[in-house]
Design a protein around this motif. Structure first.
Motif, PDB file in Angstrom:
ATOM      1  N   PRO A  83       3.556   6.271 -11.922  1.00  0.00           N
ATOM      2  CA  PRO A  83       2.944   5.396 -12.209  1.00  0.00           C
ATOM      3  C   PRO A  83       3.237   3.906 -13.254  1.00  0.00           C
ATOM      4  CG  PRO A  83       1.264   7.242 -12.323  1.00  0.00           C
ATOM      5  CD  PRO A  83       3.152   7.735 -12.573  1.00  0.00           C
ATOM      6  N   LEU A 115      -4.222  -2.536  -5.755  1.00  0.00           N
ATOM      7  CA  LEU A 115      -3.647  -1.350  -5.973  1.00  0.00           C
ATOM      8  C   LEU A 115      -3.000  -1.322  -7.379  1.00  0.00           C
ATOM      9  CD1 LEU A 115      -1.633  -1.727  -2.182  1.00  0.00           C
ATOM     10  CD2 LEU A 115      -3.463  -0.414  -2.688  1.00  0.00           C
ATOM     11  N   LEU A 116      -2.766  -2.632  -7.122  1.00  0.00           N
ATOM     12  CA  LEU A 116      -1.787  -1.763  -9.173  1.00  0.00           C
ATOM     13  C   LEU A 116      -2.993  -2.286  -9.987  1.00  0.00           C
ATOM     14  CD1 LEU A 116       0.590  -3.169 -10.688  1.00  0.00           C
ATOM     15  CD2 LEU A 116      -0.233  -5.691 -11.191  1.00  0.00           C
ATOM     16  N   ARG A 173       5.178   2.235 -10.390  1.00  0.00           N
ATOM     17  CA  ARG A 173       4.895   2.004  -8.846  1.00  0.00           C
ATOM     18  C   ARG A 173       4.074   0.717  -9.727  1.00  0.00           C
ATOM     19  NH1 ARG A 173       1.254   6.578  -6.907  1.00  0.00           N
ATOM     20  NH2 ARG A 173       2.157   7.311  -9.189  1.00  0.00           N
ATOM     21  N   ALA A 174       3.831   0.108 -10.428  1.00  0.00           N
ATOM     22  CA  ALA A 174       2.501  -1.116 -11.500  1.00  0.00           C
ATOM     23  C   ALA A 174       3.742  -1.984 -11.337  1.00  0.00           C
ATOM     24  CB  ALA A 174       2.729  -0.699 -12.458  1.00  0.00           C
ATOM     25  N   GLN A 234       0.869  -1.061  -0.206  1.00  0.00           N
ATOM     26  CA  GLN A 234       0.221  -0.052   0.481  1.00  0.00           C
ATOM     27  C   GLN A 234       0.739   1.599  -0.154  1.00  0.00           C
ATOM     28  OE1 GLN A 234      -2.947   0.315   3.001  1.00  0.00           O
ATOM     29  NE2 GLN A 234      -4.065   1.970   2.560  1.00  0.00           N
ATOM     30  N   LEU A 252      -2.924   1.701 -11.121  1.00  0.00           N
ATOM     31  CA  LEU A 252      -2.154   2.232 -11.703  1.00  0.00           C
ATOM     32  C   LEU A 252      -1.304   2.373 -13.239  1.00  0.00           C
ATOM     33  CD1 LEU A 252      -0.016   1.248  -8.706  1.00  0.00           C
ATOM     34  CD2 LEU A 252      -0.795   3.655  -8.951  1.00  0.00           C
ATOM     35  N   LEU A 265       4.205  -3.303  -7.445  1.00  0.00           N
ATOM     36  CA  LEU A 265       3.206  -4.608  -7.427  1.00  0.00           C
ATOM     37  C   LEU A 265       3.511  -5.376  -7.700  1.00  0.00           C
ATOM     38  CD1 LEU A 265       1.316  -1.104  -6.340  1.00  0.00           C
ATOM     39  CD2 LEU A 265       2.812  -2.836  -4.439  1.00  0.00           C
ATOM     40  N   ALA A 318       2.345   2.125  -3.236  1.00  0.00           N
ATOM     41  CA  ALA A 318       1.587   2.503  -4.021  1.00  0.00           C
ATOM     42  C   ALA A 318       1.046   4.366  -3.843  1.00  0.00           C
ATOM     43  CB  ALA A 318      -0.334   1.805  -4.327  1.00  0.00           C
ATOM     44  N   GLN A 319       1.206   4.523  -2.824  1.00  0.00           N
ATOM     45  CA  GLN A 319       0.640   6.141  -2.533  1.00  0.00           C
ATOM     46  C   GLN A 319       2.582   6.381  -2.727  1.00  0.00           C
ATOM     47  OE1 GLN A 319      -1.394   6.992   1.220  1.00  0.00           O
ATOM     48  NE2 GLN A 319      -2.250   4.224  -0.128  1.00  0.00           N
TER      49      GLN A 319
END
Length: 427
Positions: A267, A296-297, A270-271, A257, A300, A274, A260-261
């Motif tokens: 993005p 969460l993925l 982050r993707a 989490q 993104l 994850l 993701a933030q």
């Protein structure tokens, strides 16, 4: 009496008149004792009190002692002042401007790389690009920073009795010896701790952060979210994934989490993290945790085909490793993509795997058979159409009473079977 007088009287070495004069001028023993007593009383009255004499002497002796102590204090004061004078700061990556010689300093890193500020023997600061702050040293061991924007990473020397504070709006981060960072972005305050202990204080809130923990605070909503912090030695993605695999499932979800933030990352980055995290944790993590990471993925990934491809690979691997335990994952996949009008390239394969997984459990056997039936109807050209018919034929031979009504409808002599499963096992 006569013998006594003769013994005490001197010999007849003078006339009687002289003897009488002697006895008149010399006192008797009683008179001598009385005279001695009187002299003793006078002497005692004139002698000073021993206690008072001691007090007077101590009063006179204390002044030299106080003078010595005062001189030592003055000497120590000058020594400490000379020893604890504010040493010049050291700068790296910051342009030498005139204001650097005055405090409070207003520092801004305009370079693409990190800039550094150090107070030798006390603390070191690393400023990310576009970081702005003011710095004030009230004493060599008391420093206060006010973060205006960006991120600052600090290392405060332990066991030096340092008082080091970083302020951001109504929040204050206090330490005494540690390695930590403070950053702000879009009304969010973030604190990460790698060693020591940090206290974060805000409006009606006090948080204590030990090493290995971080906190992200939404300043508008005043929401606090804690998360685990990877060690500084785990700087690369493979090292962080190896570290995350050793966390408890709840901590793994909190770390995902946080990834993701992290708005400092794009993005796409982050993707990717994850996606790799989900793949690495798949054999060990609980399915709810894995589903949370995938949830969460999804937002993104702007490329839905790329997201489906990654999710498909993850679901396929999960069904190979866990079989029926991966039903929540394939259910999630079908709920997301089966409702879309456009045919998805991997939907038929997941549909078949999900149906087979359901049919391996007696309580979901009927549901699995119905899904196999719908698979043959929806995907006439699916790569698993022959396997679906073979599984249907073998499962209909089961004595499970829940499928009694399906046996006649899906038997090899039924119209449905001749239409959708025209080939036999031997063909």
């Amino acid at each position: 009496m006569t013998e006594t007088k003769k013994a005490t009287q001197p010999k007849s070495w003078a006339p009687d008149s002289l003897r009488e004069a002697y006895f008149e001028r010399n006192p008797s023993p009683e008179q001598e004792q009385e005279s001695l007593a009187r002299v003793r009383r006078q002497l005692m009255q004139n002698l000073p009190d021993p206690h008072q004499a001691t007090v007077r002497s101590s009063r006179w002796m204390i002044w030299p002692s106080l003078a010595s102590v005062g001189a030592m204090c003055v000497a120590l004061l000058f020594w400490f002042r000379a020893e604890e004078a504010l040493a010049p700061l050291q700068f790296q990556g910051l342009a030498p401007i005139a204001s650097l010689t005055q405090e409070p300093l207003k520092l801004q890193n305009r370079t693409p790389k990190d800039a550094k500020v150090a107070s030798p023997g006390h603390w070191d600061l690393s400023l990310d690009k576009q970081t702005q702050l003011t710095l004030k040293r009230y004493a060599p061991r008391h420093t206060r920073l006010r973060l205006l924007q960006g991120r600052v990473q600090a290392f405060v020397r332990p066991k030096q009795k340092e008082r080091f504070e970083i302020d951001y709006k109504q929040w204050k981060v206090s330490v005494k010896g540690t390695r930590f960072s403070v950053s702000e972005r879009q009304e969010t305050l973030r604190v990460e701790v790698w060693s020591g202990l940090v206290e974060v204080q805000g409006p009606k809130t006090t948080l204590s952060l030990p090493a290995g923990q971080g906190v992200q605070i939404d300043l508008e909503k005043r929401q606090v979210r804690r998360f685990p912090v990877p060690p500084l030695s785990a700087s690369s993605l493979p090292q962080q994934l190896d570290w995350a695999q050793k966390l408890a499932p709840q901590q793994q979800a909190l770390f995902a989490q946080d990834v993701a933030q992290q708005h400092d990352l794009s993005p796409k980055a982050r993707a990717q993290i994850l996606q790799k995290l989900a793949e690495a944790l798949l054999p060990n993590v609980e399915l709810p945790t894995l589903l949370e990471i995938i949830g969460l993925l999804q937002p993104l990934e702007h490329d839905q085909l790329a997201f489906e491809t990654g999710l498909y690979a993850l679901t396929m691997r999960c069904h190979r490793l866990r079989k029926a335990q991966c039903l929540p994952l394939s259910t999630w996949y079908l709920d997301v993509f089966a409702k879309q009008a456009k045919m998805r390239p991997f939907l038929a394969r997941i549909h078949y795997l999900h149906a087979v997984a359901l049919s391996t459990q007696s309580e979901t056997l009927r549901q699995g058979l119905l899904l196999l039936k719908s698979y043959r109807e929806q995907f006439p050209r699916g790569t698993d159409r022959r396997r679906a018919c073979i599984v249907l034929t073998s499962l209909l031979a089961s004595p499970n009473p829940s499928i009694k009504s399906l046996k006649k409808k899906l038997s090899q002599k039924s119209a449905w079977f001749s239409k959708h499963c025209r080939f036999s096992r031997n063909r």
